[in-house]
Enzyme design. Sequence first.
Site, PDB file in Angstrom:
ATOM      1  CG  ASP A   1      -1.927   1.086   1.259  1.00 25.68           C
ATOM      2  OD1 ASP A   1      -1.739   2.079   0.532  1.00 25.68           O
ATOM      3  OD2 ASP A   1      -2.909   0.973   2.014  1.00 25.68           O
ATOM      4  CG  HIS A   2       3.042   3.962  -3.236  1.00 26.66           C
ATOM      5  ND1 HIS A   2       4.012   4.650  -2.566  1.00 26.66           N
ATOM      6  CD2 HIS A   2       3.590   3.636  -4.445  1.00 26.66           C
ATOM      7  CE1 HIS A   2       5.097   4.747  -3.321  1.00 26.66           C
ATOM      8  NE2 HIS A   2       4.876   4.128  -4.473  1.00 26.66           N
ATOM      9  NE  ARG A   3      -4.139   3.802   1.424  1.00 21.24           N
ATOM     10  CZ  ARG A   3      -5.315   3.319   1.821  1.00 21.24           C
ATOM     11  NH1 ARG A   3      -6.343   4.153   1.983  1.00 21.24           N
ATOM     12  NH2 ARG A   3      -5.471   2.036   2.073  1.00 21.24           N
TER      13      ARG A   3
END
Length: 471
Positions: A441-443
């Site tokens: 998850d790039h967040r």
Amino acid sequence: MAQVLEFKLPDLGEGLTEAEIVRWLVEVGDVVAVDQPVVEVETAKAMVEVPCPYGGVVTARYGEEGTELPVGAPLLTVAVGSVEPVAGRDDSGGSTGGGAAESGTSGNVLVGYGTGAPVARRRRVRPTPVSAESSVPATAIKASARADAETYMAAGPAVAAAVASAPEPGVVEPQGPVAVISPLVRKLARQHGLDLRQIVGTGRDGLILRTDVESAVRAADEESAAGAEPVNAPKAEPSVERIPLRGVRGAVADKLSRSRREIPDATCWVDADATELMAARAAMNAAGGSAAGPKVSVLALLARICTAALARFPELNSTVDADAREIVRLAGVHLGFAAQTERGLVVPVVRDAHTRNAESIGAEIARLTGAARDGKLTPAQLTGGTFTLNNYGVFGVDGSTPIINHPEAAMLGVGRIMPKPWVYEGELAVRQVVQLSLTFDHRVCDGGTAGGFLRYVADCVEQPAVLLRTL
């Protein structure tokens, strides 16, 4: 006089709202005891045997095998009533067998999953004193219970109002009783798609008989033959098969769709030389004497590598609270691993994997895998994961870009380990090579963190001695 009680599909917990009937464990006319399993159902997370809270004679079953029912829908009805007293009662009228003469519920509608309703009060039928010489054989109890049920169902309109007809699958019907006793009559109507509420019974007190259903079938056939096919009627598509998304397949579809909608994922991958890892595993499993122990699997070693990597890169052992706009880092590692079963893809969870060694993780993986294959996993064993390990190499493939198991933040994928040409110590050699992929998850992190995690995993695969630092 018997009393007919309706048993509805109970709340199965874990937010489940429906279940599919897999197998009936009782037939109409069977005598059941309190808390006896009567039906096996499949939820989106597990197979469950549902116990009945009443003891008596089964008078009706609602739903065929394969039918999906919502929570609160009727499952069956049970005729509950007093039976002749039997030997074994004490002088005060109490029963040493206990429970057969009670018309209340047990309170344990679904043991292990809990029920939302409080335990109903029990009402006891006051027995008639009986001497030891007049004791009734055990076989007489079943005959008496059946007689009570038959007497109750033949008592007229008052009873017809107590036993409501089973709703047809997929059809929403108005509430109210249907004067039908015979299960054969219900089955015949269901096979021909007839609504029993629209049929006028010619039997006593409006009872619907088999001849009434057969007459309605003939009338429907004649009307169908006389009338033209509606212009807008959908035409059958014999070459198309429609498979309902329900049970495990439906749960997987919902979860993966949600992951794709909510998580901005990215994937990185690397090839690693697993020759040393395979050699280390072979040495572990060949050890004898005091060093001997259970066999260690490759998956267990990879799982131990994951826990070590997560200790260095805790950003990937987290989840995102979108409503609060916060990243929630989790202290413990509950490691899920993908397992393919006859029921579909499931992800059992190894609890507190960060506190276990490779041997302990391997034993827990073996136990959960066996339960998954037998369909015995509970919802608690399928939820609460913080990171997932996906060994798709067992399917003979090298790479993949897996979908993150929502609401987790990352998943490590492992391809097959196979001999390939590899430059080793400056020379071309044949080595055991595996492709590793990390979807994240790039967040929760940037590419540098994800790349560092994957590189550390690859280093441990290529040089297992690196793990000695964290043992």
